[in-house]
Write an enzyme that holds these catalytic residues in place. Sequence first.
Site: not given
Length: 213
Positions: A29, A34, A81, A128
């Site tokens: 990631y 994000h 999240n 989120n």
Amino acid sequence: MADASDSTVRTGPPKPFLVVGLGNPGLEYLWTPHNAGFMAIDRIAEQEGVVVQNRRCRAVTATCRLAGRETILAKPETFMNLSGLALAALIQEFEVDPARDLLVIYDELDLVLGTFKIRERGSPAGHNGARSVTGALGSQEWLRLRIGVGPDLPAEAKEAVGWKRPGRDYLLSPMRKADLAKLDEVLYKVATATRRIIQEGPGPAMNEFNRRE
């Protein structure tokens, strides 16, 4: 949200300022849209000569002085999240007042890549991580800096290709070199804006950095 003009008298030594960037841990990631919040924290840490690696409160942290103020830089390891779980633990650990000594930095699809906005309150708007923060704080009134990661396409081009708002796949896919270069320029401004917030309060920072080019 209090700013530098707040005349409330505090007792005892000043509490640290907490800057939390949202993202997902893990190499897969690392360079995804994000993780813009993580990238912002790393940029500030790099400028201050510290490394965000101390594990505490379900996050990795570093301590530095920004604008003359002791500041905790943090990246939750709970995944996006559940960001609020780490945030709540950090607030308790460092006895931070979230109404005046907290800034949360995260990505925003509704802002074009190359831009960012500072806001003192607002709904999570489908993010989120922001929703988890709101749940942890029990309020939508918390200072946030949203980094634009949305594609920069003219309205006509969007119409021509039947463009739809990108979703999970876009946010969790590695960014192109050209987009990373554009984001890199913004991160420098984000670091400057963070210092301004700590030094002068959110009001002056918004007046300076939320202006349209």
